[in-house]
Design a protein around this motif. Structure first.
Motif, PDB file in Angstrom:
ATOM      1  N   ASP A 110       0.840  -1.201   0.000  1.00 14.57           N
ATOM      2  CA  ASP A 110       0.000   0.000   0.000  1.00 14.57           C
ATOM      3  C   ASP A 110       0.875   1.250   0.000  1.00 14.57           C
ATOM      4  O   ASP A 110       1.802   1.375   0.804  1.00 14.57           O
ATOM      5  N   LYS A 111       0.543   2.192  -0.858  1.00 17.17           N
ATOM      6  CA  LYS A 111       1.391   3.368  -1.043  1.00 17.17           C
ATOM      7  C   LYS A 111       0.687   4.697  -0.758  1.00 17.17           C
ATOM      8  O   LYS A 111       1.314   5.747  -0.820  1.00 17.17           O
ATOM      9  N   GLU A 112      -0.605   4.669  -0.453  1.00 18.77           N
ATOM     10  CA  GLU A 112      -1.306   5.916  -0.165  1.00 18.77           C
ATOM     11  C   GLU A 112      -2.421   5.678   0.845  1.00 18.77           C
ATOM     12  O   GLU A 112      -2.902   4.555   1.013  1.00 18.77           O
ATOM     13  N   ILE A 113      -2.816   6.738   1.515  1.00 19.28           N
ATOM     14  CA  ILE A 113      -3.876   6.653   2.518  1.00 19.28           C
ATOM     15  C   ILE A 113      -5.219   6.574   1.788  1.00 19.28           C
ATOM     16  O   ILE A 113      -5.503   7.409   0.912  1.00 19.28           O
TER      17      ILE A 113
ATOM     18  N   LEU B 254      -4.422  13.137   8.890  1.00 16.10           N
ATOM     19  CA  LEU B 254      -3.399  12.154   8.536  1.00 16.10           C
ATOM     20  C   LEU B 254      -2.500  12.666   7.409  1.00 16.10           C
ATOM     21  O   LEU B 254      -1.350  12.247   7.293  1.00 16.10           O
ATOM     22  N   LYS B 255      -3.020  13.576   6.564  1.00 12.21           N
ATOM     23  CA  LYS B 255      -2.226  14.110   5.445  1.00 12.21           C
ATOM     24  C   LYS B 255      -0.987  14.853   5.933  1.00 12.21           C
ATOM     25  O   LYS B 255       0.020  14.924   5.227  1.00 12.21           O
ATOM     26  N   THR B 256      -1.065  15.443   7.126  1.00  9.81           N
ATOM     27  CA  THR B 256       0.029  16.289   7.621  1.00  9.81           C
ATOM     28  C   THR B 256       1.017  15.526   8.514  1.00  9.81           C
ATOM     29  O   THR B 256       2.018  16.096   8.939  1.00  9.81           O
ATOM     30  N   LEU B 257       0.742  14.259   8.797  1.00 13.80           N
ATOM     31  CA  LEU B 257       1.621  13.482   9.689  1.00 13.80           C
ATOM     32  C   LEU B 257       2.853  12.976   8.943  1.00 13.80           C
ATOM     33  O   LEU B 257       2.822  12.787   7.728  1.00 13.80           O
ATOM     34  N   PRO B 258       3.964  12.728   9.664  1.00 11.81           N
ATOM     35  CA  PRO B 258       5.123  12.088   9.041  1.00 11.81           C
ATOM     36  C   PRO B 258       4.727  10.745   8.430  1.00 11.81           C
ATOM     37  O   PRO B 258       3.908  10.009   9.004  1.00 11.81           O
ATOM     38  N   GLN B 259       5.315  10.419   7.276  1.00 17.48           N
ATOM     39  CA  GLN B 259       4.985   9.173   6.580  1.00 17.48           C
ATOM     40  C   GLN B 259       6.255   8.383   6.305  1.00 17.48           C
ATOM     41  O   GLN B 259       7.291   8.949   5.936  1.00 17.48           O
ATOM     42  N   PHE B 260       6.158   7.050   6.477  1.00 19.23           N
ATOM     43  CA  PHE B 260       7.296   6.158   6.276  1.00 19.23           C
ATOM     44  C   PHE B 260       6.831   4.909   5.546  1.00 19.23           C
ATOM     45  O   PHE B 260       5.653   4.528   5.618  1.00 19.23           O
ATOM     46  N   SER B 261       7.746   4.250   4.887  1.00 15.97           N
ATOM     47  CA  SER B 261       7.456   2.896   4.396  1.00 15.97           C
ATOM     48  C   SER B 261       7.844   1.926   5.501  1.00 15.97           C
ATOM     49  O   SER B 261       8.674   2.253   6.367  1.00 15.97           O
ATOM     50  N   ILE B 262       7.267   0.743   5.479  1.00 20.74           N
ATOM     51  CA  ILE B 262       7.486  -0.213   6.568  1.00 20.74           C
ATOM     52  C   ILE B 262       8.935  -0.712   6.607  1.00 20.74           C
ATOM     53  O   ILE B 262       9.387  -1.266   7.608  1.00 20.74           O
TER      54      ILE B 262
END
Length: 372
Positions: free
Chosen positions: A145-148, A159-167
């Motif tokens: 999965d690559k997007e919310i 959630l758009k403004t939170l830090p995002q990482f790949s697993i």
């Protein structure tokens, strides 16, 4: 006026179970376990714990784990130690168990925590668990999965403004946890002046070694290192008027009473505690102590120059020490050194041992005064 049934105390900042807790949710329990294993290694040497649930009800394992009607079994497994408890622990008992850890990971599929790390995984849609998402701190995308999902963003646009990482970015997630999720306690100062000064024959706090009362010298010494500095007194004293005071609430316990009273005032800060009878103490020792402060231990202390023990009265006591000191008190121990000896602390070797010299008698006062 509204009737106040109980004393209004300052409470320790704590989540549902632990001071620093993080629920991982949005993926399978197996993936959560895998993520916790990697993250616990990444944030080491911080100590971490994991709260999980086993889906299996194994009667054979239950019978093997307990003897007769025993409610709890401690087993020394040589390389690790196991405690099996038959009954469910309530929220306060869990807090006691997890108080000593720096960080607690929680399986958010089964338990609620103060903060949540959200994994976007189509196998476990988060939309079904929106009610449990109260304080999300970051988003982690699974391998597939690559997007919310838009429907999740509609419910939780923040959630758009939170830090995002790949697993796979375990190192980056680990840094984020230690820098942005982990609470770092402030440091406040405490000068202990509540002693009886029996051997000195006069109040040690007002003796003049440096052109001013010793309590004032000690307070000024702590000021550069602390957000606030307080004078610890047995009872409110006019001679310290204009200076913040913490009056002993734990009477007749000496230094232990002063330290506990400070924690009752603010259980969420670390306390840099010094006795007032240390006329040679200077910024050289305090620089060493504060620089080497380990907020993940119960305390940071010097080894006493005369004894093979930690020195409790030139010491930084961290918030996790509060419960430990109260526990020792409940067992009949009022010596803070006893708690240091038997706890996980940062023990320093002083580079200026002479600065830990106590002045307890008139002869010692005259000798040190002449030296200065």
């Amino acid at each position: 006026m509204k009737h106040q049934k109980h004393a209004k105390l300052t409470r320790k900042n704590i989540g549902t179970i632990a001071t620093n807790e993080l629920a991982i949710m949005g993926t399978t329990c197996g993936e959560i376990k895998n993520l916790v294993e990697k993250l616990s290694n990444q944030i080491a040497p911080l100590t971490s714990a994991f709260i999980d649930m086993d889906h299996k009800s194994d009667e054979e394992e239950l019978n093997k784990s307990f003897l007769g009607s025993a409610e709890q079994v401690y087993t020394d497994k040589i390389n690790f130690h196991r405690i099996n408890i038959k009954r469910e622990l309530n929220a306060f008992e869990k807090r006691k168990y997890f108080n000593s850890f720096d960080f607690t990971f929680i399986n958010g599929n089964h338990y609620i925590a103060e903060k949540q790390l959200l994994v976007i995984d189509s196998r476990k849609p988060l939309l079904k668990k929106v009610a449990k998402i109260t304080n999300p701190v970051a988003v982690v995308f699974s391998a597939t999965d690559k997007e919310i999902p838009p429907e999740l963003l509609k419910e939780l646009p923040e959630l758009k403004t939170l830090p995002q990482f790949s697993i796979e970015e375990i190192d980056k997630i680990g840094v984020f946890i230690t820098t942005s999720v982990l609470d770092k306690p402030k440091l406040k100062g405490l000068v202990l002046v509540g002693g009886k000064s029996t051997r000195m024959g006069s109040d040690k706090a007002v003796l003049d070694y440096h052109g001013k009362p010793q309590w004032e010298y000690a307070k000024e010494l702590l000021a550069p290192y602390c957000d606030e500095v307080f004078i610890s007194v047995a009872e409110e004293a006019k001679s310290y008027k204009g200076t913040p005071q913490i009056t002993d609430k734990f009477l007749g316990l000496g230094p232990m009473g002063g330290i506990l009273s400070a924690f009752q005032e603010d259980p969420n800060s670390g306390w840099l505690v010094i006795a007032c009878d240390l006329p040679l103490l200077s910024e050289k020792s305090l620089d060493h102590l504060v620089t080497k402060r380990n907020t993940h231990k119960m305390a940071t202390s010097f080894k006493s120059p005369t004894l093979e023990f930690p020195e409790p009265l030139i010491c930084i006591w961290e918030p996790k020490a509060y419960g430990t000191l109260l526990e020792y008190l409940s067992w009949g121990y009022s010596c803070p050194r006893k708690a240091l000896i038997n706890s996980d602390i940062e023990l320093l070797i002083s580079e200026h041992e002479e600065e830990m010299t106590n002045a307890n008698t008139k002869e010692e006062f005259i000798e040190i005064k002449n030296t200065l």
